[in-house]
Design a protein around this motif. Structure first.
Motif, PDB file in Angstrom:
ATOM      1  N   LEU A 294      -4.794  -1.572 -10.988  1.00 32.52           N
ATOM      2  CA  LEU A 294      -6.205  -1.349 -11.308  1.00 32.52           C
ATOM      3  C   LEU A 294      -7.105  -1.840 -10.187  1.00 32.52           C
ATOM      4  O   LEU A 294      -8.099  -1.182  -9.833  1.00 32.52           O
ATOM      5  N   GLU A 295      -6.771  -2.994  -9.626  1.00 32.67           N
ATOM      6  CA  GLU A 295      -7.597  -3.572  -8.568  1.00 32.67           C
ATOM      7  C   GLU A 295      -7.623  -2.660  -7.345  1.00 32.67           C
ATOM      8  O   GLU A 295      -8.641  -2.549  -6.658  1.00 32.67           O
ATOM      9  N   TYR A 296      -6.502  -1.992  -7.054  1.00 27.33           N
ATOM     10  CA  TYR A 296      -6.469  -1.060  -5.927  1.00 27.33           C
ATOM     11  C   TYR A 296      -7.500   0.049  -6.121  1.00 27.33           C
ATOM     12  O   TYR A 296      -8.252   0.387  -5.204  1.00 27.33           O
TER      13      TYR A 296
ATOM     14  N   LEU B 262       1.163   5.974  -3.772  1.00 27.78           N
ATOM     15  CA  LEU B 262       1.988   5.876  -4.965  1.00 27.78           C
ATOM     16  C   LEU B 262       2.183   4.399  -5.281  1.00 27.78           C
ATOM     17  O   LEU B 262       2.747   3.651  -4.467  1.00 27.78           O
ATOM     18  N   ILE B 263       1.718   3.984  -6.466  1.00 22.91           N
ATOM     19  CA  ILE B 263       1.764   2.585  -6.885  1.00 22.91           C
ATOM     20  C   ILE B 263       2.786   2.487  -8.015  1.00 22.91           C
ATOM     21  O   ILE B 263       2.536   2.918  -9.141  1.00 22.91           O
ATOM     22  N   VAL B 264       3.957   1.913  -7.717  1.00 20.07           N
ATOM     23  CA  VAL B 264       5.102   1.977  -8.619  1.00 20.07           C
ATOM     24  C   VAL B 264       5.470   0.566  -9.087  1.00 20.07           C
ATOM     25  O   VAL B 264       5.515  -0.381  -8.289  1.00 20.07           O
ATOM     26  N   HIS B 265       5.750   0.438 -10.399  1.00 21.36           N
ATOM     27  CA  HIS B 265       6.155  -0.876 -10.925  1.00 21.36           C
ATOM     28  C   HIS B 265       7.440  -1.335 -10.233  1.00 21.36           C
ATOM     29  O   HIS B 265       8.356  -0.538  -9.994  1.00 21.36           O
TER      30      HIS B 265
ATOM     31  N   PRO C 234       2.655   6.993   1.376  1.00 21.35           N
ATOM     32  CA  PRO C 234       2.681   5.536   1.267  1.00 21.35           C
ATOM     33  C   PRO C 234       3.048   5.123  -0.162  1.00 21.35           C
ATOM     34  O   PRO C 234       2.569   5.699  -1.139  1.00 21.35           O
ATOM     35  N   VAL C 235       3.895   4.107  -0.271  1.00 19.00           N
ATOM     36  CA  VAL C 235       4.316   3.586  -1.574  1.00 19.00           C
ATOM     37  C   VAL C 235       4.139   2.065  -1.579  1.00 19.00           C
ATOM     38  O   VAL C 235       4.481   1.398  -0.594  1.00 19.00           O
ATOM     39  N   MET C 236       3.573   1.569  -2.650  1.00 19.30           N
ATOM     40  CA  MET C 236       3.468   0.118  -2.825  1.00 19.30           C
ATOM     41  C   MET C 236       3.982  -0.243  -4.220  1.00 19.30           C
ATOM     42  O   MET C 236       3.946   0.580  -5.140  1.00 19.30           O
ATOM     43  N   ALA C 237       4.485  -1.470  -4.372  1.00 20.90           N
ATOM     44  CA  ALA C 237       4.985  -1.935  -5.665  1.00 20.90           C
ATOM     45  C   ALA C 237       3.971  -2.891  -6.281  1.00 20.90           C
ATOM     46  O   ALA C 237       3.191  -3.540  -5.582  1.00 20.90           O
ATOM     47  N   TYR C 238       4.007  -2.969  -7.619  1.00 20.35           N
ATOM     48  CA  TYR C 238       3.162  -3.937  -8.317  1.00 20.35           C
ATOM     49  C   TYR C 238       3.985  -4.612  -9.416  1.00 20.35           C
ATOM     50  O   TYR C 238       4.952  -4.049  -9.929  1.00 20.35           O
TER      51      TYR C 238
ATOM     52  N   ILE D 118      -0.274   5.881 -10.479  1.00 12.84           N
ATOM     53  CA  ILE D 118       0.211   4.622 -11.046  1.00 12.84           C
ATOM     54  C   ILE D 118       1.420   4.931 -11.917  1.00 12.84           C
ATOM     55  O   ILE D 118       1.313   5.647 -12.920  1.00 12.84           O
ATOM     56  N   VAL D 119       2.566   4.427 -11.507  1.00 15.67           N
ATOM     57  CA  VAL D 119       3.825   4.716 -12.211  1.00 15.67           C
ATOM     58  C   VAL D 119       4.205   3.490 -13.043  1.00 15.67           C
ATOM     59  O   VAL D 119       4.504   2.418 -12.499  1.00 15.67           O
TER      60      VAL D 119
END
Length: 545
Positions: A438-440, A330-333, A427-431, A298-299
């Motif tokens: 957190l839900e992930y 990778l979960i990046v803002h 894999p990269v996703m944005a939030y 979590i970035v």
């Protein structure tokens, strides 16, 4: 298997005469010996061919052929029955030489084994390199770390036993409490760390007095061949038995016999669930399991980008991402994601792709063509559902060599969203809201580790508290990892059962037992006589230095 792939990656594979002399295998390893019941028996049956991840390039046609490096016995149910029966006989319902031996005696045997193991280091390391494609440096590190782990485990056992070498008195009752073995252990390790991860369960199981049936992984079986003589010479007959056979064929049968007391498996949760059900009395079966993981990073918006990229790159792609502790999402803002992807891809382009013996190589061949096929399938699925490959050339492959691919944006419904890729895909996703990240983690079936990158104490503190209730390790501004080995290594949900570390593993493969007597003069004299005359290995007050 011959594959012809006309791209630059194919040129990374050597012609036969281009392999450096110091890294060449001295000869094929066609294993014709196995260890069972204290005997190194000659194997007269068929063998299965072992192909290296490394391909050799034909100097004329440029076709690539996986190098044949040897073969291992193709055993079946009769041999697995023999190995299991030998372990059962050696344990002898707790009366065997090994389970009743003093702790000091077991340690002495293990130290003999370590000395003989070190003597064949070069052969083990070279076989590791060729058999699973691990770099020369990392293969040597895996061997050295395993030796360190054994020595740390011996030291921890000395401490554990010394703390137990006294009598306790409570409510007019004298007691001595020690840890005792559980019985027969079926030990199975993974291909990515076939030496270290296998020994992380094998060594504590042995030191606590259990007898073992060891089934090496499909990839990483040959490296045990140089160790057979060491097992044979260091331990009493039947304490270590090694079976080479398809797990699907023999493992369910061994568990269904009811003779296995402990299942030590590093593998998938699906397989573990199926195996545990085969035991006729599942409540008697203790399981020490290292299973699936889909560790996330979590970035946060205030993350140090240089540090984050460095740690995430190593976390996602060390040994091609073939680690249970790898960062696999990778979960990046969203405010940072474009800059992060640009910097990450730039750093990725500097990773050296090549053969395991090359200096500073980071990306090496995968175990087989089925692994590159899976990577291709996962990317196609993601692209079809709206993602794209971000880095130039990502996803290109030639036979077993695969260029890492960064895929963005990954979302629910894609294979890469939940499946553990176990390879060089990032894999990269944005939030937008931290609750999405957190839900992930909360909704994941996996609960091994997570990494947080950021600098605000209030934000990180607020994240840590719920995350420690979802995973077993939260890493701050660093990649997920197993070490140091003295720290607990565990997982929630589908990621593990039981805790492994140097000290925890000794407890995992044992149970507390005690001898108790009323505090009378007669019982005091009896206990003193047993101790002074050394009539029992359990009742003693000795101290191991």
């Amino acid at each position: 298997m011959i594959v012809n792939k006309d791209n630059e990656l194919s040129l990374c594979f050597p012609k036969a005469d281009e392999v450096p002399a110091e890294h060449r295998l001295d000869s094929r390893v066609d294993q014709r010996v196995w260890l069972v019941g204290g005997a190194l028996r000659k194997w007269e049956g068929p063998n299965d061919l072992v192909l290296s991840p490394v391909c050799i390039r034909d100097p004329v046609s440029a076709d690539l052929r996986q190098l044949e490096i040897g073969s291992v016995p193709r055993m079946g149910e009769p041999e697995s029955d023999a190995a299991l029966d030998a372990a059962v006989a050696a344990y002898d319902s707790g009366r065997g030489t090994w389970p009743v031996m003093t702790v000091e005696g077991r340690i002495n045997c293990m130290e003999v084994f370590v000395r003989q193991m070190i003597a064949v280091k070069s052969k083990v390391v070279k076989t590791l390199l060729w058999e699973i494609g691990k770099s020369a440096d990392d293969s040597a590190k895996e061997f050295d770390r395993t030796i360190d782990y054994i020595r740390q485990t011996i030291d921890a056992l000395k401490d554990l036993d010394n703390r137990s070498s006294r009598f306790e008195v409570a409510e007019a009752t004298i007691g001595q409490i020690r840890r005792t073995p559980l019985g027969v252990v079926l030990c199975m390790g993974p291909y990515n760390y076939p030496l270290n991860e296998t020994f992380a369960t094998l060594i504590p199981a042995l030191l606590m007095g259990n007898t073992v049936v060891l089934k090496p992984p499909q990839y990483g079986a040959l490296l045990f061949e140089p160790l057979l003589a060491a097992f044979h010479e260091a331990f009493p007959p039947g304490v270590v038995n090694i079976i080479y056979a398809p797990g699907a064929l023999v493992v369910p049968r061994m568990l269904a016999s009811g003779k296995v007391n402990v299942l030590a498996l590093i593998g998938s949760s699906k397989v573990a669930d199926q195996l545990k059900k085969r035991h006729p009395k599942s409540h008697r079966l203790r399981a020490i399991l290292g299973l699936d993981a889909k560790n996330a990073a979590i970035v946060l918006p205030d993350a140090d980008l240089d540090l984050t990229v460095t740690e995430c790159l190593a976390g996602a792609l060390s040994f091609n991402g073939q680690r249970c502790t790898a960062l696999k999402m990778l979960i990046v803002h969203r405010s940072l994601v474009d800059r992060f992807l640009s910097r990450f891809c730039e750093a990725l382009d500097n990773l050296k792709i090549g053969m395991p013996w090359e200096k500073n190589v980071k990306i090496t061949p995968l175990p087989g063509l089925h692994r590159t096929a899976y990577m291709k399938e996962a990317i196609e699925d993601a692209v079809a559902k709206g993602a794209r490959i971000v880095n130039d050339g990502g996803g290109a492959f030639s036979a077993t060599l695969y260029k890492p691919a960064v895929i963005y944006p990954v979302s629910a419904g894609m294979k890469l969203y939940r499946e553990e890729q176990f390879g060089p895909l990032v894999p990269v996703m944005a939030y937008d809201d931290i609750e999405e990240a957190l839900e992930y983690v909360i909704t994941s079936d996996h609960g091994q580790q997570v990494s947080i990158f950021g600098s605000d104490p209030a934000t990180i503190g607020a994240l840590v508290d719920p995350l420690v209730n979802q995973v077993c390790r939260v890493n701050l501004n660093s990649q997920c990892q197993r070490g140091p080995d003295v720290f607990p290594f565990a997982g929630r949900k589908d990621s593990a059962e039981g805790t492994l570390s140097v000290a925890d593993a000794l407890r995992a493969f044992s149970i507390r037992s005690m001898v108790a007597a009323k505090q009378t003069m007669e019982n005091k004299e009896l206990l003193n006589a047993i101790v002074q005359d050394r009539r029992s290995t359990f009742i003693n007050t000795g101290f191991i230095l």
